[in-house]
Design a protein around this motif. Structure first.
Motif, PDB file in Angstrom:
ATOM      1  N   ILE A  22       0.711  -1.179   0.170  1.00  0.00           N
ATOM      2  CA  ILE A  22      -0.129  -0.044  -0.073  1.00  0.00           C
ATOM      3  C   ILE A  22       0.969   1.218   0.138  1.00  0.00           C
ATOM      4  CG2 ILE A  22      -1.635   1.183   1.290  1.00  0.00           C
ATOM      5  CD1 ILE A  22      -2.821  -1.389   2.231  1.00  0.00           C
ATOM      6  N   ARG A  34      -4.209   2.818 -10.179  1.00  0.00           N
ATOM      7  CA  ARG A  34      -3.866   3.065  -8.885  1.00  0.00           C
ATOM      8  C   ARG A  34      -5.036   2.912  -7.873  1.00  0.00           C
ATOM      9  NH1 ARG A  34      -1.248   8.089  -5.301  1.00  0.00           N
ATOM     10  NH2 ARG A  34      -3.482   8.394  -5.085  1.00  0.00           N
ATOM     11  N   THR A  35      -6.169   3.558  -8.154  1.00  0.00           N
ATOM     12  CA  THR A  35      -7.170   3.303  -7.538  1.00  0.00           C
ATOM     13  C   THR A  35      -7.743   2.085  -7.209  1.00  0.00           C
ATOM     14  OG1 THR A  35      -7.889   5.669  -7.964  1.00  0.00           O
ATOM     15  CG2 THR A  35      -9.511   4.204  -7.249  1.00  0.00           C
ATOM     16  N   ALA A  36      -7.956   1.282  -8.373  1.00  0.00           N
ATOM     17  CA  ALA A  36      -8.227  -0.031  -8.486  1.00  0.00           C
ATOM     18  C   ALA A  36      -7.497  -1.047  -7.570  1.00  0.00           C
ATOM     19  CB  ALA A  36      -8.343  -0.562  -9.804  1.00  0.00           C
ATOM     20  N   TYR A  38      -5.573   0.077  -5.216  1.00  0.00           N
ATOM     21  CA  TYR A  38      -5.770   0.361  -3.587  1.00  0.00           C
ATOM     22  C   TYR A  38      -6.786  -0.496  -3.203  1.00  0.00           C
ATOM     23  CZ  TYR A  38      -5.988   3.587   0.288  1.00  0.00           C
ATOM     24  OH  TYR A  38      -5.942   3.937   1.748  1.00  0.00           O
ATOM     25  N   GLU A  39      -8.084  -0.246  -3.821  1.00  0.00           N
ATOM     26  CA  GLU A  39      -9.255  -0.836  -3.457  1.00  0.00           C
ATOM     27  C   GLU A  39      -9.067  -2.516  -3.008  1.00  0.00           C
ATOM     28  OE1 GLU A  39     -13.469  -1.876  -5.125  1.00  0.00           O
ATOM     29  OE2 GLU A  39     -12.785   0.095  -5.711  1.00  0.00           O
ATOM     30  N   ARG A  40      -8.284  -2.900  -4.006  1.00  0.00           N
ATOM     31  CA  ARG A  40      -8.024  -4.465  -3.881  1.00  0.00           C
ATOM     32  C   ARG A  40      -7.097  -4.591  -2.615  1.00  0.00           C
ATOM     33  NH1 ARG A  40      -7.359  -4.268  -9.407  1.00  0.00           N
ATOM     34  NH2 ARG A  40      -5.029  -4.073  -9.215  1.00  0.00           N
ATOM     35  N   LEU A  42      -6.913  -2.826  -0.009  1.00  0.00           N
ATOM     36  CA  LEU A  42      -7.771  -2.725   1.097  1.00  0.00           C
ATOM     37  C   LEU A  42      -8.378  -3.506   1.610  1.00  0.00           C
ATOM     38  CD1 LEU A  42      -8.623   1.194   1.044  1.00  0.00           C
ATOM     39  CD2 LEU A  42      -6.950   0.173   2.510  1.00  0.00           C
ATOM     40  N   ARG A  43      -9.175  -4.334   0.478  1.00  0.00           N
ATOM     41  CA  ARG A  43     -10.129  -5.471   0.739  1.00  0.00           C
ATOM     42  C   ARG A  43      -9.122  -6.818   1.445  1.00  0.00           C
ATOM     43  NH1 ARG A  43     -12.646  -5.478  -4.904  1.00  0.00           N
ATOM     44  NH2 ARG A  43     -14.024  -3.783  -4.483  1.00  0.00           N
ATOM     45  N   GLN A  44      -7.805  -6.890   0.764  1.00  0.00           N
ATOM     46  CA  GLN A  44      -6.963  -8.069   1.210  1.00  0.00           C
ATOM     47  C   GLN A  44      -6.651  -7.684   2.916  1.00  0.00           C
ATOM     48  OE1 GLN A  44      -4.017  -8.528  -1.630  1.00  0.00           O
ATOM     49  NE2 GLN A  44      -5.241  -9.012  -3.428  1.00  0.00           N
ATOM     50  N   TRP A  45      -6.428  -6.186   2.931  1.00  0.00           N
ATOM     51  CA  TRP A  45      -5.995  -6.043   4.349  1.00  0.00           C
ATOM     52  C   TRP A  45      -6.939  -6.163   5.432  1.00  0.00           C
ATOM     53  CZ3 TRP A  45      -7.405  -2.324   8.079  1.00  0.00           C
ATOM     54  CH2 TRP A  45      -6.069  -2.234   9.087  1.00  0.00           C
TER      55      TRP A  45
END
Length: 58
Positions: A22, A34-36, A38-40, A42-45
């Motif tokens: 991240i 980058r936005t896509a 980041y979203e992935r 964050l879900r993994q996190w």
């Protein structure tokens, strides 16, 4: 992304790796990709932060 320490101050390797990914991603210029990503991440996190589920027999 801050997270509470695990027992004995240990952090899961998965969270460390995701945090690093991240941070590196945020150093890149803003873009739709980058936005896509980041979203992935964050879900993994969030998934990595969930406590293990245990099933017990009745």
């Amino acid at each position: 992304m801050p997270h509470p320490p695990r027992p004995h101050g240990q952090v899961t390797p998965a969270l460390d790796e995701l945090n690093d990914r991240i941070r590196r991603l945020m150093d890149q210029p803003p873009s739709a990709e980058r936005t896509a990503a980041y979203e992935r991440l964050l879900r993994q996190w969030a998934d990595a932060r969930q406590p293990a589920s245990f099933v017990t027999a009745a």
